[in-house]
Design an enzyme around this catalytic site. Structure first.
Site, short mmCIF file in Angstrom:
data_model
loop_
_atom_site.label_atom_id
_atom_site.label_comp_id
_atom_site.label_asym_id
_atom_site.label_seq_id
_atom_site.Cartn_x
_atom_site.Cartn_y
_atom_site.Cartn_z
N ALA A 171 15.92 -14.54 -36.84
CA ALA A 171 15.20 -14.43 -35.57
C ALA A 171 13.91 -13.65 -35.89
O ALA A 171 13.82 -13.07 -36.96
CB ALA A 171 16.10 -13.68 -34.58
N PRO A 172 12.89 -13.63 -35.04
CA PRO A 172 12.88 -13.95 -33.62
C PRO A 172 12.41 -15.35 -33.27
O PRO A 172 12.10 -15.62 -32.11
CB PRO A 172 11.89 -12.93 -33.07
CG PRO A 172 10.88 -12.78 -34.15
CD PRO A 172 11.65 -12.89 -35.43
N GLY A 173 12.30 -16.24 -34.25
CA GLY A 173 12.02 -17.62 -33.90
C GLY A 173 10.64 -18.13 -34.21
O GLY A 173 10.27 -19.21 -33.73
N GLY A 174 9.86 -17.40 -35.02
CA GLY A 174 8.52 -17.89 -35.36
C GLY A 174 8.58 -19.22 -36.09
O GLY A 174 7.86 -20.17 -35.75
N LYS A 175 9.43 -19.29 -37.09
CA LYS A 175 9.54 -20.53 -37.87
C LYS A 175 10.25 -21.60 -37.06
O LYS A 175 9.96 -22.79 -37.20
CB LYS A 175 10.24 -20.23 -39.19
CG LYS A 175 9.43 -19.27 -40.07
CD LYS A 175 10.19 -18.83 -41.32
CE LYS A 175 9.34 -17.88 -42.16
NZ LYS A 175 9.09 -16.59 -41.49
N ASP A 209 15.07 -19.05 -44.73
CA ASP A 209 14.20 -17.88 -44.89
C ASP A 209 15.13 -16.68 -45.04
O ASP A 209 15.52 -16.04 -44.06
CB ASP A 209 13.29 -17.75 -43.68
CG ASP A 209 12.25 -16.66 -43.85
OD1 ASP A 209 11.70 -16.54 -44.95
OD2 ASP A 209 11.99 -15.92 -42.88
N ARG A 220 19.59 -10.45 -31.97
CA ARG A 220 18.27 -10.87 -32.45
C ARG A 220 17.89 -12.23 -31.89
O ARG A 220 16.71 -12.52 -31.69
CB ARG A 220 18.23 -10.89 -33.98
CG ARG A 220 18.22 -9.53 -34.63
CD ARG A 220 17.72 -9.61 -36.07
NE ARG A 220 18.54 -10.47 -36.90
CZ ARG A 220 19.52 -10.05 -37.70
NH1 ARG A 220 19.83 -8.77 -37.73
NH2 ARG A 220 20.21 -10.89 -38.44
N CYS A 228 10.12 -12.93 -48.13
CA CYS A 228 8.86 -12.19 -48.04
C CYS A 228 8.90 -11.03 -49.03
O CYS A 228 8.54 -9.90 -48.71
CB CYS A 228 8.59 -11.71 -46.61
SG CYS A 228 9.88 -10.66 -45.92
#
Length: 438
Positions: A111-115, A174, A137, A227
């Protein structure tokens, strides 16, 4: 900013003559980005109305850098779901997973859901399962799905092993990581790294990629990303996957020239360094499973019907007959591509149409945001500078310029913000509390 000595030694061994360039980055500001929601507005049309100072993110066609003084999170267009605020390098995984419009896709964690919002905007007839093991989350993911108006997303919270094998055409993994690539943007991650570095995350990442590969259909593709810079969490995980899963091969991503190649003879992987581009650190690797498979058959659930629901849907010009309308508890959902989630905590099953309150149907914020202005029988639209927009977003009753009765879709410059109930010139606010502007 004080970086751990062990970390600096690791980075010097990794970067060699580029190490000083990397250290110098910490005296420079990080970059802010927004990604246009192309399911609501084209890039060209958004640029015509944008009040911001935007420059393109080179590796993401719908991504742009913005200036700090722009404050896009405060603009009505943000609440209309026209864009998502995202760190520029974090746009790369969603941009380089080769999603087809009718794919069944898993966003495996994070989360939070950007991808998730990035992948969902690329699906038209397909389906996206957005999963994170933490249901708390996923509340942020749920809110972002609603604001962007996506119909084709299921939001779940489970260990990914709960999904059936050979289910997904594409998977974005991710993976949780030590976060080294975000030290400049979020110095608090340094303390976390000192407690949990690659030794903690590496076994988790290998377990996740094992599970994800089992969920992938023959011929399907998996994009693994982190990342962090540490090769133990990046190339070593890919080497492990290739060794233990001979059915998998490493694909070339046609990566952007600003990306560095992977190390350890894995030059098809991509490394994003802040001294080479305007963004933070990321690692990407694209894997494919051998073979071919058929597209998933769409499962038809028994369809739910109710006079109050049907009366409301008659005000909408969308065709909901091609999918399935179904009820879970008091909530009514619609999905073009129903998906079985038995035994899986599911927070959202496609488009939440609304809720049955006894026999009366009450439409949802999600439904309002999924519509276009011309798809609802009665709309009012205010310019973004009209003070009534701010008042509406704060949950207040506002006045319309002309008389209306019943349900109204309230828009800013033609883009929906939510519903209201009209009585003459008075618009009683129906925007849901979680979407109001504080």
């Amino acid at each position: 900013m004080k970086l751990p000595e062990e970390y600096l030694i690791n980075m010097q061994n990794l970067l060699k003559e580029d190490f000083r360039k990397y250290v110098d980055c910490f005296s420079m500001p990080s970059f802010n980005g927004l990604r246009i929601n192309t399911s609501k507005i084209s890039v060209a049309d958004f640029l015509k109305i944008s009040p911001f100072h935007l420059t393109p993110v080179p590796w993401c066609p719908e991504g742009f850098y913005y200036s700090e003084e722009d404050k896009p999170s405060q603009h009505p267009y943000y609440h209309a779901g026209l864009y998502y605020l995202q760190e520029p390098s974090a746009m790369a995984p969603g941009a380089f997973l080769p999603v087809e419009p009718d794919d069944v896709v898993l966003d495996g964690c994070r989360a939070p859901g950007g991808k998730t919002t990035q992948l969902a905007s690329r699906l038209t007839s397909g389906l996206l399962i957005s999963n994170d093991i933490s249901s708390s989350r996923q509340q942020a993911t749920l809110k972002n799905i609603e604001r962007h108006g996506f119909k084709n997303v299921y939001v779940t919270s489970t260990d990914i092993s709960a999904f059936s094998e050979n289910t997904f055409d594409k998977i974005l993994l991710d993976a949780p990581c030590s976060g080294e690539g975000m030290f400049r943007r979020d110095p608090s991650l340094i303390a976390s790294w000192e407690k949990r570095n690659h030794e903690y995350y590496r076994p988790i990442q290998k377990e996740l990629i094992d599970k994800a590969i089992s969920l992938l259909k023959d011929g399907g593709m998996l994009l693994y990303s982190t990342c962090t810079f540490n090769p133990h969490e990046d190339e070593e995980v890919i080497e492990y996957a290739l060794k233990n899963h001979p059915e998998m091969s490493l694909r070339d991503m046609n990566k952007h020239p600003l990306f560095a190649p992977g190390i350890n003879d894995l030059d098809r992987c991509a490394r994003l360094y802040p001294f080479l581009l305007n963004g933070e650190g990321h690692f990407l690797a694209l894997l494919q499973k051998n073979g071919t498979s058929e597209k998933s058959e769409i499962i038809n659930f028994p369809s739910f019907s109710n006079d109050s629901l049907n009366e409301f849907l008659s005000m909408i010009s969308c065709d909901y007959s091609s999918g399935t309308t179904f009820r879970i508890g008091n909530k009514v959902y619609y999905s073009d591509h129903p998906f079985v989630t038995s035994g899986i905590m599911t927070l959202r099953s496609g488009l939440l149409l609304g809720e049955m309150k006894k026999e009366r149907f009450e439409p949802s914020q999600h439904l309002a945001m999924s519509l276009k202005q011309d798809q609802f029988w009665q709309t009012v639209s205010f310019s973004c500078g009209d003070e009534r927009v701010e008042r509406y977003l704060k949950g207040e009753t506002i006045q319309a310029d002309s008389t209306c009765q019943g349900w109204v879709l309230v828009c800013v410059d033609g883009y929906p913000l939510g519903f209201a109930k009209a009585d003459g010139h008075k618009l009683k606010n129906k925007i849901e509390a979680g979407h109001r502007k504080l």
